[in-house]
Scaffold this motif. Structure first.
Motif, PDB file in Angstrom:
ATOM      1  N   THR A  39       0.848  -1.192   0.000  1.00 17.49           N
ATOM      2  CA  THR A  39       0.000   0.000   0.000  1.00 17.49           C
ATOM      3  C   THR A  39       0.882   1.241   0.000  1.00 17.49           C
ATOM      4  O   THR A  39       1.712   1.409   0.903  1.00 17.49           O
ATOM      5  N   ILE A  40       0.689   2.080  -0.995  1.00 15.35           N
ATOM      6  CA  ILE A  40       1.399   3.359  -1.053  1.00 15.35           C
ATOM      7  C   ILE A  40       0.506   4.422  -0.429  1.00 15.35           C
ATOM      8  O   ILE A  40      -0.726   4.413  -0.617  1.00 15.35           O
ATOM      9  N   SER A  41       1.117   5.324   0.326  1.00 16.72           N
ATOM     10  CA  SER A  41       0.361   6.410   0.941  1.00 16.72           C
ATOM     11  C   SER A  41       1.282   7.606   1.121  1.00 16.72           C
ATOM     12  O   SER A  41       2.504   7.497   0.938  1.00 16.72           O
ATOM     13  N   ARG A  42       0.698   8.716   1.477  1.00 10.06           N
ATOM     14  CA  ARG A  42       1.486   9.931   1.695  1.00 10.06           C
ATOM     15  C   ARG A  42       0.808  10.783   2.746  1.00 10.06           C
ATOM     16  O   ARG A  42      -0.429  10.767   2.874  1.00 10.06           O
ATOM     17  N   VAL A  43       1.622  11.556   3.443  1.00 12.38           N
ATOM     18  CA  VAL A  43       1.133  12.579   4.366  1.00 12.38           C
ATOM     19  C   VAL A  43       1.745  13.883   3.911  1.00 12.38           C
ATOM     20  O   VAL A  43       2.927  14.166   4.178  1.00 12.38           O
ATOM     21  N   ASN A  44       0.969  14.665   3.193  1.00 10.68           N
ATOM     22  CA  ASN A  44       1.516  15.891   2.610  1.00 10.68           C
ATOM     23  C   ASN A  44       1.947  16.890   3.670  1.00 10.68           C
ATOM     24  O   ASN A  44       2.916  17.629   3.475  1.00 10.68           O
ATOM     25  N   ALA A  45       1.280  16.902   4.807  1.00 10.87           N
ATOM     26  CA  ALA A  45       1.659  17.826   5.875  1.00 10.87           C
ATOM     27  C   ALA A  45       3.038  17.509   6.433  1.00 10.87           C
ATOM     28  O   ALA A  45       3.687  18.367   7.037  1.00 10.87           O
ATOM     29  N   LYS A  46       3.488  16.260   6.226  1.00 12.70           N
ATOM     30  CA  LYS A  46       4.809  15.847   6.721  1.00 12.70           C
ATOM     31  C   LYS A  46       5.819  15.665   5.593  1.00 12.70           C
ATOM     32  O   LYS A  46       6.948  15.210   5.838  1.00 12.70           O
ATOM     33  N   ASN A  47       5.408  15.959   4.356  1.00 11.39           N
ATOM     34  CA  ASN A  47       6.294  15.777   3.191  1.00 11.39           C
ATOM     35  C   ASN A  47       6.885  14.365   3.165  1.00 11.39           C
ATOM     36  O   ASN A  47       8.077  14.181   2.895  1.00 11.39           O
ATOM     37  N   THR A  48       6.047  13.389   3.432  1.00 13.34           N
ATOM     38  CA  THR A  48       6.526  12.016   3.556  1.00 13.34           C
ATOM     39  C   THR A  48       5.670  11.059   2.734  1.00 13.34           C
ATOM     40  O   THR A  48       4.445  11.132   2.756  1.00 13.34           O
ATOM     41  N   LEU A  49       6.365  10.165   2.058  1.00  9.94           N
ATOM     42  CA  LEU A  49       5.765   9.101   1.263  1.00  9.94           C
ATOM     43  C   LEU A  49       6.033   7.773   1.962  1.00  9.94           C
ATOM     44  O   LEU A  49       7.110   7.595   2.555  1.00  9.94           O
ATOM     45  N   TYR A  50       5.069   6.863   1.899  1.00 11.27           N
ATOM     46  CA  TYR A  50       5.203   5.566   2.563  1.00 11.27           C
ATOM     47  C   TYR A  50       4.928   4.423   1.586  1.00 11.27           C
ATOM     48  O   TYR A  50       4.214   4.584   0.602  1.00 11.27           O
ATOM     49  N   LEU A  51       5.484   3.266   1.936  1.00  8.73           N
ATOM     50  CA  LEU A  51       5.123   2.033   1.259  1.00  8.73           C
ATOM     51  C   LEU A  51       5.002   0.951   2.326  1.00  8.73           C
ATOM     52  O   LEU A  51       6.011   0.532   2.897  1.00  8.73           O
ATOM     53  N   GLN A  52       3.781   0.533   2.610  1.00 11.74           N
ATOM     54  CA  GLN A  52       3.544  -0.567   3.531  1.00 11.74           C
ATOM     55  C   GLN A  52       3.589  -1.863   2.734  1.00 11.74           C
ATOM     56  O   GLN A  52       2.841  -2.021   1.766  1.00 11.74           O
TER      57      GLN A  52
END
Length: 115
Positions: free
Chosen positions: A68-81
């Motif tokens: 699962t790809i996700s992002r938190v724009n408020a933290k300028n961070t991209l994730y990959l679970q």
């Protein structure tokens, strides 16, 4: 533009990892972001893509239902679970942003799936 990946490591088959990519130097919320990987002896391939606001995602068939790809724009961070990891997921994983036809990459993070 700076992209810094973290979260890789050694995990047993069936295990999970969450990768992170800290972005800086550009307006993160304005851009599509991607995760790529390069498996041993293979070319770099796109794994997952997420739209600028995180509304739309796409995956390669081999990871659908597991990653699962996700992002938190408020933290300028991209994730990959990454769940239900398989040995064939072993690779160096990179985050990517394309700006005006120029690709920017992080240094990558190694994921090794092995018993």
């Amino acid at each position: 533009v700076q992209l810094v990946e973290s979260g890789g490591g050694l995990v047993q088959p069936g295990g999970s990892l969450r990768l992170s990519c800290a972005a800086s130097g550009f307006t993160f919320s304005a851009y599509v972001m991607s995760w790529y990987r390069q498996r041993p002896g293979k070319e770099r391939e796109v794994v997952a893509v997420i739209s600028s606001r995180g509304v739309s995602t796409n995956y390669i068939d081999s990871v659908k239902g597991r990653f699962t790809i996700s992002r938190v724009n408020a933290k300028n961070t991209l994730y990959l679970q990454m769940n239900s990891l398989k040995p064939e997921d072993t690779a160096v994983y990179f985050c990517n942003v394309k700006q005006q036809r120029v690709d920017y990459w992080g240094q990558g993070t190694q994921v090794t799936v092995s018993s």
